[in-house]
Design a protein around this motif. Sequence first.
Motif, mmCIF file in Angstrom:
data_model
loop_
_atom_site.group_PDB
_atom_site.id
_atom_site.type_symbol
_atom_site.label_atom_id
_atom_site.label_comp_id
_atom_site.label_asym_id
_atom_site.label_seq_id
_atom_site.Cartn_x
_atom_site.Cartn_y
_atom_site.Cartn_z
ATOM 1 N N LEU A 41 44.600 40.748 22.329
ATOM 2 C CA LEU A 41 45.166 40.756 23.684
ATOM 3 C C LEU A 41 44.387 41.701 24.600
ATOM 4 C CD1 LEU A 41 48.983 40.619 22.850
ATOM 5 C CD2 LEU A 41 47.456 38.746 23.492
ATOM 6 N N LYS A 42 43.952 42.840 24.021
ATOM 7 C CA LYS A 42 43.143 43.788 24.807
ATOM 8 C C LYS A 42 41.829 43.135 25.228
ATOM 9 C CE LYS A 42 44.184 48.496 23.461
ATOM 10 N NZ LYS A 42 43.928 49.498 22.452
ATOM 11 N N LEU A 43 41.168 42.456 24.247
ATOM 12 C CA LEU A 43 39.882 41.820 24.558
ATOM 13 C C LEU A 43 40.040 40.739 25.620
ATOM 14 C CD1 LEU A 43 38.127 41.592 21.046
ATOM 15 C CD2 LEU A 43 37.736 43.234 22.877
ATOM 16 N N PHE A 44 41.173 39.998 25.565
ATOM 17 C CA PHE A 44 41.427 38.986 26.596
ATOM 18 C C PHE A 44 41.454 39.658 27.973
ATOM 19 C CE2 PHE A 44 42.769 34.558 25.533
ATOM 20 C CZ PHE A 44 42.317 34.545 24.225
ATOM 21 N N SER A 45 42.146 40.814 28.051
ATOM 22 C CA SER A 45 42.232 41.513 29.344
ATOM 23 C C SER A 45 40.844 41.970 29.794
ATOM 24 C CB SER A 45 43.139 42.734 29.243
ATOM 25 O OG SER A 45 44.433 42.322 28.955
ATOM 26 N N TYR A 46 40.087 42.632 28.888
ATOM 27 C CA TYR A 46 38.744 43.127 29.262
ATOM 28 C C TYR A 46 37.867 41.962 29.730
ATOM 29 C CZ TYR A 46 40.134 47.311 26.587
ATOM 30 O OH TYR A 46 40.796 48.410 26.106
ATOM 31 N N HIS A 47 37.961 40.839 28.974
ATOM 32 C CA HIS A 47 37.156 39.660 29.315
ATOM 33 C C HIS A 47 37.472 39.180 30.738
ATOM 34 C CE1 HIS A 47 35.048 35.871 28.600
ATOM 35 N NE2 HIS A 47 36.062 35.269 29.197
ATOM 36 N N LYS A 48 38.766 39.110 31.027
ATOM 37 C CA LYS A 48 39.166 38.608 32.350
ATOM 38 C C LYS A 48 38.730 39.578 33.450
ATOM 39 C CE LYS A 48 43.179 36.034 30.715
ATOM 40 N NZ LYS A 48 44.607 35.788 30.950
ATOM 41 N N TRP A 49 38.833 40.879 33.196
ATOM 42 C CA TRP A 49 38.431 41.857 34.224
ATOM 43 C C TRP A 49 36.932 41.754 34.491
ATOM 44 C CZ3 TRP A 49 41.261 46.580 31.536
ATOM 45 C CH2 TRP A 49 42.642 46.320 31.541
ATOM 46 N N LEU A 50 36.153 41.636 33.406
ATOM 47 C CA LEU A 50 34.693 41.485 33.589
ATOM 48 C C LEU A 50 34.406 40.215 34.391
ATOM 49 C CD1 LEU A 50 33.341 42.372 29.997
ATOM 50 C CD2 LEU A 50 33.038 43.715 32.066
ATOM 51 N N GLY A 51 35.101 39.130 34.005
ATOM 52 C CA GLY A 51 34.865 37.830 34.655
ATOM 53 C C GLY A 51 35.242 37.840 36.130
ATOM 54 N N VAL A 52 36.372 38.454 36.460
ATOM 55 C CA VAL A 52 36.788 38.511 37.870
ATOM 56 C C VAL A 52 35.797 39.372 38.660
ATOM 57 C CG1 VAL A 52 38.614 39.255 39.461
ATOM 58 C CG2 VAL A 52 39.223 38.058 37.354
ATOM 59 N N THR A 53 35.283 40.445 38.018
ATOM 60 C CA THR A 53 34.292 41.292 38.700
ATOM 61 C C THR A 53 33.020 40.490 38.985
ATOM 62 O OG1 THR A 53 35.211 43.154 37.481
ATOM 63 C CG2 THR A 53 33.137 43.547 38.604
ATOM 64 N N VAL A 54 32.621 39.634 38.027
ATOM 65 C CA VAL A 54 31.452 38.766 38.261
ATOM 66 C C VAL A 54 31.701 37.899 39.492
ATOM 67 C CG1 VAL A 54 30.149 36.783 37.350
ATOM 68 C CG2 VAL A 54 30.648 38.732 35.861
ATOM 69 N N PHE A 55 32.915 37.356 39.588
ATOM 70 C CA PHE A 55 33.262 36.489 40.721
ATOM 71 C C PHE A 55 33.119 37.251 42.053
ATOM 72 C CE2 PHE A 55 36.373 34.562 43.651
ATOM 73 C CZ PHE A 55 35.944 33.246 43.620
ATOM 74 N N ILE A 56 33.652 38.489 42.082
ATOM 75 C CA ILE A 56 33.588 39.293 43.317
ATOM 76 C C ILE A 56 32.121 39.596 43.672
ATOM 77 C CG2 ILE A 56 34.175 41.557 44.326
ATOM 78 C CD1 ILE A 56 36.729 41.450 42.502
ATOM 79 N N LEU A 57 31.340 39.964 42.636
ATOM 80 C CA LEU A 57 29.925 40.274 42.893
ATOM 81 C C LEU A 57 29.141 39.019 43.284
ATOM 82 C CD1 LEU A 57 29.253 42.854 40.028
ATOM 83 C CD2 LEU A 57 29.535 43.322 42.460
ATOM 84 N N ALA A 58 29.587 37.853 42.777
ATOM 85 C CA ALA A 58 28.914 36.598 43.158
ATOM 86 C C ALA A 58 29.106 36.336 44.650
ATOM 87 C CB ALA A 58 29.452 35.438 42.323
ATOM 88 N N VAL A 59 30.299 36.688 45.163
ATOM 89 C CA VAL A 59 30.549 36.535 46.612
ATOM 90 C C VAL A 59 29.582 37.447 47.374
ATOM 91 C CG1 VAL A 59 32.234 36.844 48.475
ATOM 92 C CG2 VAL A 59 32.986 35.933 46.267
ATOM 93 N N ALA A 60 29.420 38.705 46.869
ATOM 94 C CA ALA A 60 28.508 39.650 47.524
ATOM 95 C C ALA A 60 27.074 39.129 47.473
ATOM 96 C CB ALA A 60 28.600 41.015 46.846
ATOM 97 N N ARG A 61 26.698 38.533 46.308
ATOM 98 C CA ARG A 61 25.334 38.007 46.184
ATOM 99 C C ARG A 61 25.093 36.859 47.158
ATOM 100 N NH1 ARG A 61 22.823 37.393 40.247
ATOM 101 N NH2 ARG A 61 21.001 37.043 41.541
ATOM 102 N N LEU A 62 26.097 36.005 47.271
ATOM 103 C CA LEU A 62 25.947 34.859 48.171
ATOM 104 C C LEU A 62 25.813 35.338 49.615
ATOM 105 C CD1 LEU A 62 25.834 31.862 47.482
ATOM 106 C CD2 LEU A 62 28.175 31.665 48.339
#
Length: 183
Positions: A41-62
């Motif tokens: 369950l912890k890894l699921f949370s870490y995975h999702k946080w990393l993934g959402v951060t990628v999404f936010i940074l992808a907006v910045a990259r675009l």
Amino acid sequence: MQPARYTKTAIVLHWLVAFLIFGAFPIGLIMSDMSLSPLKLKLFSYHKWLGVTVFILAVARLAWRATHVPPLLPGTMPVWQQRAAQGVHHVLYLLLFLIPLSGWLMSSAKGVQTVYFGVLPLPDLVGKDKALGHLLQVVHETLNYGMLALVIVHIAAALKHQYVDRNGVLARMVPFIEKETSK
Ligand code: HEM
Ligand code: HEM
């Protein structure tokens, strides 16, 4: 006029996103194969946080990309290679949005809300739907393997430019090697 290299902002964003993906990808594989436990369950949370951060940074990259012209590729590079490089970059940009979005949609459909860093609940994008959740899991997985294949091609091309063609393309994204190798 096109600049000779990427700006500091573009370089920092590129490597930050790459490192987050190099973390999120193996965590995704490991956690999916684990039996239910507090660690899973912890890894699921870490995975999702990393993934959402990628999404936010992808907006910045675009946003960076929409307001900056990327550096011109070396004139010695064949046109087909220039087109292939641009095509791969465009698809990678698309995947930087589609992969986190498919994960977020999947979590919503499976009825598990995503809570960013454990404090910011993200809205569920669809209602609970077991069949849709399963379909989105397959979509998430397939997009990830697609990205893995493209990233392998992307890295191989970068290394070929650096060590075979010696045309300084890698140095545009890794500034500290510029002096040694680029012409
Ligand atoms: C760029 C970001 C991401 C990458 C690279 C990534 C990668 C992966 C990978 C490789 C898997 C394992 C697939 C498999 O073989 O079964 C996975 C599973 C999963 N991902 Fe992501 N993911 C990302 C973003 C997200 C986001 C933003 C969420 C949710 C908000 C998410 C939720 C999940 C869930 C819930 C699973 C497990 C599915 C299951 O086994 O039930 N992912 N991810
Ligand atoms: C998940 C990992 C990675 C992703 C998603 C990714 C994505 C991208 C994207 C979208 C661009 C285009 C930037 C733009 O023009 O706006 C780019 C450029 C570049 N990337 Fe990556 N990258 C990754 C990892 C790597 C790695 C490990 C290397 C080096 C071995 C690398 C080397 C480069 C270079 C040299 C460029 C500039 C190419 C040029 O000047 O046209 N990338 N990358």
